[in-house]
Design an enzyme around this catalytic site. Structure first.
Site: not given
Length: 470
Positions: A416, A461
């Site tokens: 992330c 992400e």
């Protein structure tokens, strides 16, 4: 004389250690940035724009342009991985024996989110001083050009309506309360922050946090009764909370084990549906903030991993068991590891909710439980390791262990914050050539699949696939 020499030797050794540290040091890659007109003085009139710039800096950029910005930045991040690795190989090997750089992965275009606004299912709001000087303002923090910070209530349009409604109701409550706000633990006060989360059906769970300071247990219990009355029969009932929790703790972001969550009223869990499965969420549960995008992401993870009935999945950093449970229809079995015992208990409960019997879960650090997990997966010769760690990644010893396990044919790493220095270390630990620290063969960096989990922000992400060399 002896002491003087010892001090000199100690200083010399310290300097050598510092020199070695900086020789191997990895710093984070430049984040995606976009210049915004920083507001000179935040006022009641412009605080909405100020908080958008702080929390959702791409709020006024067309979505197609947001995706282009992220595509360019992701390509830059991947190129930097190889620049950093190249520098390390040059510094740590003789020219004649320096191994060549591994081949670069295929980088796909970022997958757009089906929802752009009001997608977040969880928010944390602080209690700080607002533009009107009131120390009991609930919201996000924004700064001006002079470096001063104020608290700004969440803005309708980017925050979910039910979250905005709760933040306003909670702010109204604490402004009527005799208890002061707590901006700094050492300066006293009680009200610190509030967490609110919702599911796709619109149910809302909230968690109110205080610092107890000098309050007695009786005083805390009285305040809990007042809060309960306010949100069940008083003005706060407009929020229609499905559950309300309370936590009294002298620590920042204390876990439920360190400072238990007290259910004031409502359901113990918030139920959420993800890709046809049901998950029970507690206040401490981690679930992706953008559920619709998460469903797409999990599908892409499983496709990239090429799961089959002969495959076993090693789910590292499993949380509440989402990946393990969603993968079970396609594989032989799964084993999930997470250091949070509360998360493992939730994962086991969620497996039971979905009548899943081939998903196993172990509490502990990945480093300490990896061997046990691999034993559970024997005699499987087709193991896929899926890592979905926090933004700081995992210990590099975990990656060396994966490299040393022949039956692991594929590693899927979900990042992330792919520009974080520890994520960079993790990627390099997977792909760098054999050496003194790891004599096991490396994985090949096959592909990068970006997904836009965080529209309106500068974050993305990445699903990174690594496979065994043929």
């Amino acid at each position: 004389m002896f002491q003087r020499v010892s001090k000199q030797l100690l200083r010399h050794e310290t300097l050598l250690q510092i020199k070695r540290y900086y020789a191997y040091k990895i710093v984070r890659i430049q984040p995606l940035q976009r210049k915004t007109n920083k507001i000179e003085d935040i006022s009641a009139e412009n605080q909405g724009e100020a908080i958008k710039n702080a929390v959702y800096p791409l709020w006024n950029v067309p979505y197609s342009e947001q995706l282009e910005l992220k595509n360019d930045w992701i390509s830059y991040v991947i190129s930097q991985y190889y620049s950093i690795l190249d520098g390390h190989l040059k510094n740590n090997a003789k020219a004649k024996h320096r191994p060549s750089l591994p081949s670069r992965p295929r980088v796909e275009n970022i997958c757009p989110s089906p929802i752009i606004h009001e997608y977040r299912n969880k928010e944390t709001y602080m209690v700080r001083t607002g533009v009107d000087g009131n120390p009991k303002t609930v919201g996000w923090i924004a700064g001006n050009t002079s470096g001063q910070y104020v608290c700004v209530p969440p803005v309708q349009g980017i925050a979910a309506p039910q979250h905005v409604k709760f933040a306003k109701a909670f702010q109204d409550y604490i402004r009527l309360s005799d208890l002061p706000a707590c901006h700094n633990f050492s300066e006293g006060g009680n009200w610190t922050q509030v967490q609110v989360r919702s599911n796709q059906d619109g149910d809302v769970m909230a968690l109110i946090k205080i610092h107890p300071q000098q309050l007695t247990q009786v005083e805390i219990e009285d305040e809990c009764k007042n809060i309960t009355e306010y949100f069940t029969n008083g003005p706060g009932s407009i929020c229609k909370l499905s559950s309300l929790y309370f936590q009294s703790s002298p620590y920042t972001n204390a876990s439920g084990r360190l400072a238990p969550y007290q259910l004031l009223f409502g359901e113990k869990y918030l139920m959420e549906k993800i890709s046809g499965c049901v998950f029970a969420l507690s206040p401490a549960s981690f679930v992706q903030c953008n559920i619709k995008m998460a469903e797409i992401m999990y599908d892409k993870i499983f496709t990239a991993a090429k799961l089959s009935p002969e495959t076993s999945v090693l789910d590292l950093g499993c949380g509440i068991g989402t990946i393990s449970i969603l993968a079970t229809p396609f594989v032989r079995g799964t084993v999930g590891i997470d250091m949070c015992e509360e998360a493992i208990q939730d994962a086991k409960s969620n497996a039971g909710l979905n009548n899943i019997h081939s998903a196993n879960f172990i509490a502990g650090t990945i480093e300490s439980k990896l061997k046990s997990a691999l034993k559970w997966l024997q005699p499987s010769s087709d193991v896929v390791a899926i890592l979905n760690p926090g933004r700081c990644g995992v210990e590099t010893s975990v990656l060396r262990a994966l490299r040393s396990t022949p039956q692991i044919r594929t590693v899927i790493y979900v990042a992330c914050e792919p520009n974080h220095e520890w994520v960079i270390r993790n990627v390099l630990a997977i792909i760098r050539p054999e050496g003194k620290k790891c004599k096991a063969p490396p994985f090949k960096f096959k592909s990068v699949i970006p997904v836009d989990m965080f529209p309106l922000t500068t974050h993305a992400e990445l699903i990174m696939k690594f496979s065994r060399s043929s």
